[in-house]
Structures are given as structure tokens and as C-alpha cells.
Scaffold this active site. Structure first.
Site, mmCIF file in Angstrom:
data_model
loop_
_atom_site.group_PDB
_atom_site.id
_atom_site.type_symbol
_atom_site.label_atom_id
_atom_site.label_comp_id
_atom_site.label_asym_id
_atom_site.label_seq_id
_atom_site.Cartn_x
_atom_site.Cartn_y
_atom_site.Cartn_z
ATOM 1 N N PRO A 1 0.757 -1.321 0.165
ATOM 2 C CA PRO A 1 0.185 0.210 0.111
ATOM 3 C C PRO A 1 0.691 1.115 0.182
ATOM 4 O O PRO A 1 0.198 2.364 -0.136
ATOM 5 C CB PRO A 1 -0.758 0.072 1.292
ATOM 6 C CG PRO A 1 0.389 -0.882 2.056
ATOM 7 C CD PRO A 1 0.847 -1.895 1.395
ATOM 8 N N ASP B 1 2.744 0.836 -11.872
ATOM 9 C CA ASP B 1 1.735 1.809 -11.725
ATOM 10 C C ASP B 1 1.946 2.851 -10.804
ATOM 11 O O ASP B 1 3.262 2.835 -10.350
ATOM 12 C CB ASP B 1 0.654 0.802 -11.300
ATOM 13 C CG ASP B 1 -0.312 0.016 -12.372
ATOM 14 O OD1 ASP B 1 -0.001 0.285 -13.455
ATOM 15 O OD2 ASP B 1 -1.130 -0.992 -11.826
ATOM 16 N N LYS C 1 -2.347 4.848 -14.895
ATOM 17 C CA LYS C 1 -3.597 5.358 -15.688
ATOM 18 C C LYS C 1 -4.061 6.678 -15.190
ATOM 19 O O LYS C 1 -4.602 7.454 -16.068
ATOM 20 C CB LYS C 1 -4.626 4.391 -15.570
ATOM 21 C CG LYS C 1 -4.484 3.135 -16.523
ATOM 22 C CD LYS C 1 -5.908 2.445 -16.617
ATOM 23 C CE LYS C 1 -5.754 0.948 -16.735
ATOM 24 N NZ LYS C 1 -4.888 0.336 -15.733
ATOM 25 N N GLY D 1 0.194 -1.622 -7.175
ATOM 26 C CA GLY D 1 -0.158 -1.162 -5.667
ATOM 27 C C GLY D 1 -0.906 -2.235 -5.157
ATOM 28 O O GLY D 1 -1.875 -2.875 -5.756
ATOM 29 N N GLY D 2 -0.558 -2.378 -3.904
ATOM 30 C CA GLY D 2 -1.236 -3.331 -3.115
ATOM 31 C C GLY D 2 -1.230 -4.755 -3.409
ATOM 32 O O GLY D 2 -0.057 -5.168 -3.597
ATOM 33 N N ASP D 3 -2.543 -5.343 -3.756
ATOM 34 C CA ASP D 3 -2.305 -6.897 -4.236
ATOM 35 C C ASP D 3 -2.816 -6.568 -5.700
ATOM 36 O O ASP D 3 -3.760 -6.057 -6.224
ATOM 37 C CB ASP D 3 -3.417 -7.576 -3.399
ATOM 38 C CG ASP D 3 -3.371 -8.989 -3.742
ATOM 39 O OD1 ASP D 3 -2.712 -9.841 -3.112
ATOM 40 O OD2 ASP D 3 -3.912 -9.330 -5.043
ATOM 41 N N THR E 1 -2.926 -5.724 0.678
ATOM 42 C CA THR E 1 -3.909 -4.770 0.141
ATOM 43 C C THR E 1 -4.225 -3.535 0.902
ATOM 44 O O THR E 1 -4.149 -3.646 1.917
ATOM 45 C CB THR E 1 -5.177 -5.560 -0.372
ATOM 46 O OG1 THR E 1 -6.155 -4.672 -1.286
ATOM 47 C CG2 THR E 1 -5.988 -5.844 1.022
ATOM 48 N N ALA E 2 -4.484 -2.368 0.096
ATOM 49 C CA ALA E 2 -4.597 -1.249 0.715
ATOM 50 C C ALA E 2 -5.881 -1.282 1.845
ATOM 51 O O ALA E 2 -5.707 -0.652 2.921
ATOM 52 C CB ALA E 2 -4.831 0.066 -0.324
ATOM 53 N N MET F 1 -11.888 3.903 -3.097
ATOM 54 C CA MET F 1 -12.440 4.707 -3.766
ATOM 55 C C MET F 1 -11.972 6.083 -3.891
ATOM 56 O O MET F 1 -11.031 6.329 -3.080
ATOM 57 C CB MET F 1 -13.742 4.995 -3.194
ATOM 58 C CG MET F 1 -13.672 4.999 -1.731
ATOM 59 S SD MET F 1 -14.985 5.726 -1.103
ATOM 60 C CE MET F 1 -14.666 7.432 -1.252
ATOM 61 N N GLY G 1 -3.113 5.827 3.336
ATOM 62 C CA GLY G 1 -2.754 4.698 4.562
ATOM 63 C C GLY G 1 -1.165 4.116 4.429
ATOM 64 O O GLY G 1 -0.843 3.956 3.260
HETATM 65 N N1 SAH Z 1 -4.581 -3.362 -5.991
HETATM 66 C C1 SAH Z 1 -4.667 -2.343 -5.152
HETATM 67 C C2 SAH Z 1 -6.156 -1.545 -5.158
HETATM 68 C C3 SAH Z 1 -6.022 -0.436 -6.521
HETATM 69 S S1 SAH Z 1 -7.357 0.380 -6.599
HETATM 70 C C4 SAH Z 1 -4.700 -3.016 -3.656
HETATM 71 O O1 SAH Z 1 -4.794 -3.975 -3.543
HETATM 72 O O2 SAH Z 1 -4.543 -2.129 -2.547
HETATM 73 C C5 SAH Z 1 -6.695 2.101 -5.978
HETATM 74 C C6 SAH Z 1 -7.473 2.319 -4.933
HETATM 75 O O3 SAH Z 1 -6.868 1.493 -3.652
HETATM 76 C C7 SAH Z 1 -7.504 3.760 -4.487
HETATM 77 O O4 SAH Z 1 -8.228 4.546 -5.150
HETATM 78 C C8 SAH Z 1 -7.605 3.953 -2.842
HETATM 79 O O5 SAH Z 1 -9.043 3.684 -2.644
HETATM 80 C C9 SAH Z 1 -7.076 2.509 -2.449
HETATM 81 N N2 SAH Z 1 -5.360 2.524 -1.988
HETATM 82 C C10 SAH Z 1 -4.494 2.458 -2.547
HETATM 83 N N3 SAH Z 1 -3.427 2.929 -1.696
HETATM 84 C C11 SAH Z 1 -3.870 3.413 -0.599
HETATM 85 C C12 SAH Z 1 -3.420 3.843 0.520
HETATM 86 N N4 SAH Z 1 -1.823 4.082 0.632
HETATM 87 N N5 SAH Z 1 -4.214 4.270 1.338
HETATM 88 C C13 SAH Z 1 -5.428 4.547 1.144
HETATM 89 N N6 SAH Z 1 -6.039 3.910 0.257
HETATM 90 C C14 SAH Z 1 -5.483 3.375 -0.764
#
Ligand code: SAH
Length: 491
Positions: free
Chosen positions: A12, A35, A57, A88-90, A118-119, A172, A201
Site C-alpha cells: 500500500p 503503476d 492510468k 499497488g497493494g495486491d 492490500t490497501a 474509492m 494509508g
Molecule cells: N490493488 C490495490 C488497489 C488498487 S485500486 C490494492 O490491493 O490495494 C486503487 C485504490 O486503492 C485507491 O483509489 C484507494 O482507494 C486504494 N488505495 C491504494 N493505496 C492506498 C493507500 N495508501 N491508502 C488508502 N487507500 C489506498
């Protein structure tokens, strides 16, 4: 064909949440397609000859169409490359990783998936919110809400969500929050239920807003939260009051630009981040080894090293001709400062002389009592002549080897707005000043931080005010000076 693709989750934002396998693959990759929402330092471990390509994107840059990303990924993998698709995240949680994997499966290209943190779960945890909790929530739903409210209509079953027996975590845009909370309440979710918005976060400038479902959108707007953010709705959100554990460091809320060469920037950047700063890496220089010959070291009674880079390159040259630290046996070894001394120690050499002031003049003073007849100075091509001049004046025969050149690294346009808005810009050498100013400009309110008097002089020559100068001319001193400036201690 040995090419393949790894879908890698980068977590995240906190670089500490990259998995061991993610780091391993980043270091191995021939191609990295990344990304926007990946930790800034995630690419630091990539091979210097790897192709790094931004295919995000949103935000500032041009967007790359999904088909284009898939085509590029296929083309590189079919050409034999190990492609890391860094998300990012998963990668399989709202990352379109599944779609991209289907394209590979259809083409018969092998792939692996490295899950990431994941975030939704991580941002909640960093806000002190367990997404499940015995007695409060035994289920959790991860939901994506589109920016476009028209699309929400079709994509989300609000009645089902309102009735969901557990925690709702929305990924979101911040803008959709008022519509989203209104819809949920309309569909029957109690407006008094605890809710939280966690923006950025796990990052140093994480922002947490707590409230009720009915009031959270308004509170978030008042707090000025900005993307990326997740919204957590459910009884667990109230635990944040007791479980919030992230404490703000002394540099929380400060943004700091690091201009030193990419290869050396990570230590400074990491330490600033640990203190809570958000760091903008804008390397202004790059180290380019020269081909200047290194004379045999036997016969020199003094060897001076003036930077950690110099030490690394000296040992590289020695190694190339089958020599090691023993080549320095017998000579007095002088280092300009503790960073250089540390680099020497890593190669098994303890510096005999380290001055108290980490500038050439300091080294000259510290060498006053040392017998010198033949001195070798291994340094950067553009270095000042203070040291060789002083040694020659004392009757020593001085040989200078320019081990490397410091060349400009143009600063990308994308970094310009972040640099202009930064609270601090750090300069660790005169060359960072010269090259930085060649391709970037400072914001009106940005405070200029210099590592020491020589760098400050270069800044002033360019018409800049030096707001902060380190009294100890190394990374520790530089960080101490920023903290003191920020917290008003010792100012
Ligand atoms: N694959 C990612 C999500 C991608 S969609 C995952 O698993 O986390 C992108 C959305 O993830 C953003 O619009 C936001 O809602 C959330 N996001 C990504 N990084 C974040 C962070 N550091 N803190 C809070 N929300 C986050």
C-alpha cells in the site's frame, strides 16, 4: 522462449510492506511495468540495465491504454524477458491483474502471482482498525466504488451492502464519498454506525478521519483528505480510538526533496521517511566512473579518499587487477568524513585520519602532523584543489586520480510540481546544486538545506538563501539540522 511475467503486489505504500519475493523479483527483472500507487523506493533495487516503464492510468502523466499494457507485456515476455508487472497493494484486488493474466494465459505465456498487502486491510491496520473482530465483525467486504456516480448505479447492489453482516471497506475516490454514504443510509445502513476514512494509508503523511456513517463525508471534506483513500464502515471503526498506534515523527507533514545520486539517495530517504517526512526523490546527479588509470599503490605513504563513491570505485579498480585491501598496507589512509570512513571499513580498512570538520580544509588540518612524501588522492573529477595544493606546499609529491565524474541527471517534468510544493530541498554537494538548478526550480516557500559551507557557498553564488546549514557535514548532521529547523529546537 524463457520469458515470463510476474504479477507483483507492491503493497500500500510503506516500503517495509513489500514482500521478500517482490524484492527478489524486482532485483531480477529485465522489464518492470509499474503503476502509480507503488512505494517510491520500490524500484531502487532494480538492475541498472532493466527497462523501467510507467504505465499508470491516473495522475499527471499520459495514460496508457489497458490493451497497450497487455501488448507490451506479451511482446517483452515473448522476446524472452522476465517481466515484472508491479501494482499497488495486491495485484488481484481491483488491480486488473486478473484481466492481464487472462491475456497471458490465452497467449500461453507462463506467469506467477505475488500477492501484496492490500490497501484496504493495511490502511485500516495502520489506523488501528482490525477489519474483523470477535463480537463486532465476522466478515469483511472489499468494494470498489467508481468515480463516476452514473456507473455506481449499475455496479453496486446497495441493498445487499447495507445488509452485509460485517465490515465494508470501500476503495474509492474521495469525491464519491458523499454519494456513497447517502446511498448506504438510504438502503438501510444505520447512519450512526462508526466509519473511518484513511487517506494515504501506511505512508508518512497518513491521515485518519473518524466519525459516523452519516457525518464522515462532511468530516473528511473538512479535514481536506486527498486520494488515495479507503473508507471503512462498521463497528470495528470505533476501535481506532483505542488502537491507533502510528505516532507522528518529528518530520510528520514535511515534504523533503533529496537531490543526491540515486545510488546514494536511499539511506537519506529512508531515514527521513522513518522520521515521518514524505520524501521526493529527484536525483540531480549521476556518478560516472572514468577510465583514468590507477597507479600501483605501493610507494605512496598517504592515500586520501574524499567520498564513499571514491572508496567503492577504488576497490573496484583494485579488484579488477586482482588486488584487495592489502594494497593499502603501509600507507596512512585518510578519509574526509565518517561516511567515507564507513565505506573503507566495509572493505576491511580502518582509516587512520578522519577530520573533525568533514571538508577538505578539515582534512588538511588533520594531516598536519602526518609525515608525507608521496600522496595519492582518489577523488571526483570536479573536486576542489584545496587538499593537493596544501600537500604540495608541504613538499609532498601528489598524484591525483579522478575516479569518477559527476554528471547531470535531468529531473523529470513529473517531479516539478512536487518539488515546487516541497517544504525542504536538501543539497549534499556543490554538484547537486549546479545540476539541480539546471533542470528544476524551487518553490517560493521551500527551505533550502545545505550539508556544509562549501555547498552553501555554491547556493549563494546562485542567488539562493540557505535556510538551514548542517553543523556536522554528513547525513546525520543534515537530518539533525532539518529536525531542529522543523521542531524549532536549537534554532
Ligand atoms: N490493488 C490495490 C488497489 C488498487 S485500486 C490494492 O490491493 O490495494 C486503487 C485504490 O486503492 C485507491 O483509489 C484507494 O482507494 C486504494 N488505495 C491504494 N493505496 C492506498 C493507500 N495508501 N491508502 C488508502 N487507500 C489506498
Amino acid at each position: 522462449m524463457n520469458g515470463r511475467v510476474a504479477f507483483v503486489g507492491a503493497g500500500p505504500g510503506d516500503p517495509g510492506l513489500l514482500t521478500a519475493r517482490a524484492l527478489e523479483l524486482i532485483a531480477l527483472a529485465d522489464v518492470i511495468l509499474y503503476d502509480r500507487l507503488i512505494p517510491q523506493s520500490a524500484l531502487a533495487g532494480a538492475r541498472s540495465d532493466a527497462e523501467l516503464r510507467y504505465v499508470g492510468k491516473e495522475g499527471g502523466g499520459p495514460s496508457v491504454a489497458q490493451e497497450e499494457i497487455e501488448a507490451l507485456m506479451l511482446e517483452r515476455a515473448l522476446g524472452g524477458a522476465l517481466v515484472v508487472r508491479l501494482k499497488g497493494g495486491d495485484p488481484f484486488v481491483f488491480g486488473r491483474g486478473g484481466e492481464e493474466a487472462l491475456a497471458l494465459a490465452a497467449a500461453g505465456v507462463p506467469f506467477e502471482v505475488v500477492p501484496g498487502v492490500t490497501a484496504g486491510v493495511a490502511a485500516a491496520a495502520y489506523a488501528g482498525i482490525p477489519v474483523t473482530h470477535r463480537g463486532l465483525a465476522s466478515a469483511v467486504a472489499l468494494i470498489t466504488a467508481h468515480e463516476d456516480p452514473a456507473k455506481e448505479e449499475t455496479a453496486i447492489d446497495w441493498a445487499a451492502l447495507a445488509a452485509f453482516p460485517g465490515t465494508l471497506v470501500f476503495y474509492m475516490g474521495v469525491r464519491t464519498l458523499p454519494a456513497l454514504t447517502a446511498r448506504l443510509i438510504e438502503a438501510g445502513r444505520p447512519g450512526g454506525q462508526p466509519a473511518a476514512v484513511v487517506a494515504r494509508g501506511t505512508l508518512p503523511d497518513q491521515q485518519v478521519v473518524l466519525g459516523t456513517l452519516a457525518a464522515i463525508a462532511e468530516s473528511a471534506a473538512q479535514a481536506g483528505v486527498s486520494a488515495p483513500a479507503v473508507t471503512i464502515v462498521g463497528e470495528v471503526a470505533k476501535l481506532a480510538g483505542e488502537l491507533a498506534w502510528v505516532t507522528a515523527g518529528p518530520l510528520a507533514g514535511a515534504s523533503v526533496v533529496v537531490t543526491r545520486a540515486r545510488a546514494q539517495a536511499s539511506e537519506l530517504a529512508t531515514r527521513l521517511r522513518r522520521l515521518g517526512a514524505s520524501v521526493i526523490e529527484a536525483p540531480a546527479i549521476r556518478i560516472e566512473p572514468t577510465s583514468e588509470a590507477l597507479p600501483p599503490l605501493a610507494g605512496f605513504d598517504l592515500v586520501c579518499l574524499t567520498s564513499p563513491n571514491g572508496v567503492e570505485l577504488l576497490f573496484e579498480r583494485l579488484g579488477a587487477r586482482g588486488e584487495d585491501a592489502r594494497a593499502l598496507a603501509g600507507a596512512t589512509v585518510a578519509a574526509i568524513g565518517p561516511g567515507t570512513a564507513r565505506a573503507l571499513r566495509e572493505h576491511g580498512v580502518i582509516a587512520d585520519v578522519v577530520p573533525e570538520r568533514f571538508v577538505a580544509e578539515g582534512l588538511v588540518d588533520s594531516l598536519a602532523g602526518v609525515e608525507v612524501s608521496r600522496a595519492l588522492i582518489a577523488r571526483a573529477a570536479s573536486a576542489r584543489d584545496v587538499l593537493p595544493d596544501a600537500l604540495r606546499e608541504r613538499g609532498a609529491e601528489v598524484t591525483i586520480v579522478d575516479l569518477y565524474d559527476t554528471v547531470a541527471e535531468p529531473i523529470g517534468e513529473l517531479a516539478a510540481p512536487a518539488i515546487a510544493a516541497a517544504d525542504y530541498v536538501t543539497f549534499t554537494s556543490s554538484s547537486t546544486v549546479r545540476f539541480f538548478l539546471a533542470s528544476a526550480s524551487l518553490g517560493e516557500h521551500t527551505r533550502v538545506v545545505s550539508i556544509g559551507p562549501v555547498t552553501s557557498e555554491t547556493l549563494r553564488e546562485r542567488g539562493l538563501t540557505v535556510h538551514v546549514e548542517a553543523s556536522r557535514h554528513d547525513i546525520d548532521g543534515l537530518i539533525d539540522a532539518i529536525v531542529a529547523d522543523r521542531t524549532g529546537v536549537g534554532a
